[in-house]
Motif scaffolding. Structure first.
Motif, PDB file in Angstrom:
ATOM      1  N   CYS A   1      -3.548   4.762   8.335  1.00 12.34           N
ATOM      2  CA  CYS A   1      -4.824   5.436   8.048  1.00 12.34           C
ATOM      3  C   CYS A   1      -4.785   6.887   8.508  1.00 12.34           C
ATOM      4  O   CYS A   1      -5.272   7.786   7.815  1.00 12.34           O
ATOM      5  CB  CYS A   1      -5.971   4.697   8.725  1.00 12.34           C
TER       6      CYS A   1
ATOM      7  N   GLN B   1      -9.734   3.315   7.234  1.00 10.08           N
ATOM      8  CA  GLN B   1      -9.821   2.702   5.915  1.00 10.08           C
ATOM      9  C   GLN B   1      -8.598   3.076   5.100  1.00 10.08           C
ATOM     10  O   GLN B   1      -7.968   4.109   5.325  1.00 10.08           O
ATOM     11  CB  GLN B   1     -11.086   3.155   5.192  1.00 10.08           C
TER      12      GLN B   1
ATOM     13  N   GLN C   1      -4.966  10.319   5.966  1.00  6.33           N
ATOM     14  CA  GLN C   1      -5.969  11.353   6.214  1.00  6.33           C
ATOM     15  C   GLN C   1      -5.317  12.720   6.423  1.00  6.33           C
ATOM     16  O   GLN C   1      -5.844  13.747   5.994  1.00  6.33           O
ATOM     17  CB  GLN C   1      -6.811  10.986   7.439  1.00  6.33           C
TER      18      GLN C   1
ATOM     19  N   TYR D   1       0.831  -1.200   0.000  1.00 10.94           N
ATOM     20  CA  TYR D   1       0.000   0.000   0.000  1.00 10.94           C
ATOM     21  C   TYR D   1       0.865   1.250   0.000  1.00 10.94           C
ATOM     22  O   TYR D   1       1.531   1.572   0.986  1.00 10.94           O
ATOM     23  CB  TYR D   1      -0.920   0.018   1.230  1.00 10.94           C
TER      24      TYR D   1
ATOM     25  N   SER E   1     -11.969   7.762  10.952  1.00  8.28           N
ATOM     26  CA  SER E   1     -12.112   6.716   9.940  1.00  8.28           C
ATOM     27  C   SER E   1     -10.930   5.754   9.983  1.00  8.28           C
ATOM     28  O   SER E   1      -9.811   6.134  10.326  1.00  8.28           O
ATOM     29  CB  SER E   1     -12.218   7.345   8.545  1.00  8.28           C
TER      30      SER E   1
END
Length: 294
Positions: A213, A260, A217, A23, A258
């Motif tokens: 994550c 994700q 963000q 990722y 969040s």
């Protein structure tokens, strides 16, 4: 989805086998196993149950590309990936691997004498001298800058992009580095139990996911320069998230709720060195492609 398999050692006594999701320049752990083992080399029978468990976590219809280093080149693994899991793969080969090119006598990969900047793409070949396995593809190249030789085994038609696809495997090494000296200091735990180490790996995996994550963000909201002073992003999302959480504890900032990983392309890839980034565009390769009848 790109999955990476690799191992790392702790105190030359324990071996961590890990499967990660690649990722944005890093790897997020998806499954692992801790063994009391004196070597980082393990057999297919040891890590095959781990691959089976990981495969059950992948949503239906998602195409998977599997990456692994030359320590995992095994015909049992190749059969399992294609026939049982339905995954594609890019695995680095060893220089003593035997290759059958059509009706020609078998040759070892090191017998393909490549000049600097030369690439050879072989389609529909078999590998291993006894009980040949195939038909598969092999991509060979000698880096025009470093002179390093690359042998990539693939189940799909090879192109120059095959080398780029395999290069994502190195992201799991950054993940292991984050676990050790560059982050969580796993080796300072002094734990001497494979079960306890496996549980600790769960904690580190959740922390890696959470911080990654948070970092993405931070970048998405335009707050990166608060924790990463580079003009262009120089730190990983995990490190940015780490510094952001510290700011939340000491500066009164707020954590993002969040949890994700965005599936879109990285809007701001990390550049640790401008010179290193520019060198990637200075490679020129002369390509020869061969396709052999079965």
């Amino acid at each position: 989805m790109v999955l990476i398999l690799d191992t790392t050692m702790l105190w030359n006594e324990y071996c961590i086998v890990r499967v990660c999701v690649e990722y944005r320049g890093r790897a997020v752990p998806m499954g692992w196993r801790v063994l009391r083992h004196k070597s980082s080399s393990i057999s297919f029978e040891v890590y095959q149950p781990l691959l089976r468990r990981v495969s059950r976590l992948i949503p239906t219809g998602v195409e998977v590309r599997f990456l692994a280093d030359r320590a995992f080149i095994d015909t049992h693994l190749l059969r399992y990936l294609t026939e049982e899991l339905g995954w594609h793969y890019r695995i680095r080969g060893k220089n003593d691997l035997w290759v059958w090119c059509g009706g020609q006598p078998p040759r070892q990969l090191k017998q393909f004498h490549l000049g600097l900047g030369e690439a050879v793409l072989l389609q529909r070949v078999k590998i291993t001298k006894t009980d040949p396995y195939g038909l598969i593809s092999v991509a060979l190249a000698r880096d025009p800058i470093s002179g390093e030789l690359w042998y990539i085994i693939s189940d799909e038609t090879p192109t120059l992009q095959t080398f780029q696809e395999y290069s994502l495997r190195f992201d799991i090494e950054e993940n292991f580095l984050d676990d050790k000296s560059n982050g969580f200091e796993l080796e300072r735990s002094q734990i001497r139990s494979s079960i306890a180490l496996s549980r600790l790996c769960l904690v580190l995996s959740l922390a890696t996911l959470y911080l990654t994550c948070q970092g993405q963000q931070v970048v998405a909201c335009g707050f990166r320069r608060r924790v990463d002073c580079h003009w262009q992003r120089g730190n990983s999302y995990l490190r940015i998230g780490w510094e952001w959480v510290k700011g939340c504890l000491h500066q009164g900032w707020k954590c993002f709720h969040s949890l994700q990983l965005f599936g879109t392309p990285d809007p701001e890839p990390a550049i640790a060195s401008r010179r290193q980034a520019q060198s990637q565009y200075q490679r020129e390769l002369t390509v020869k492609s061969y396709c052999y009848a079965p």
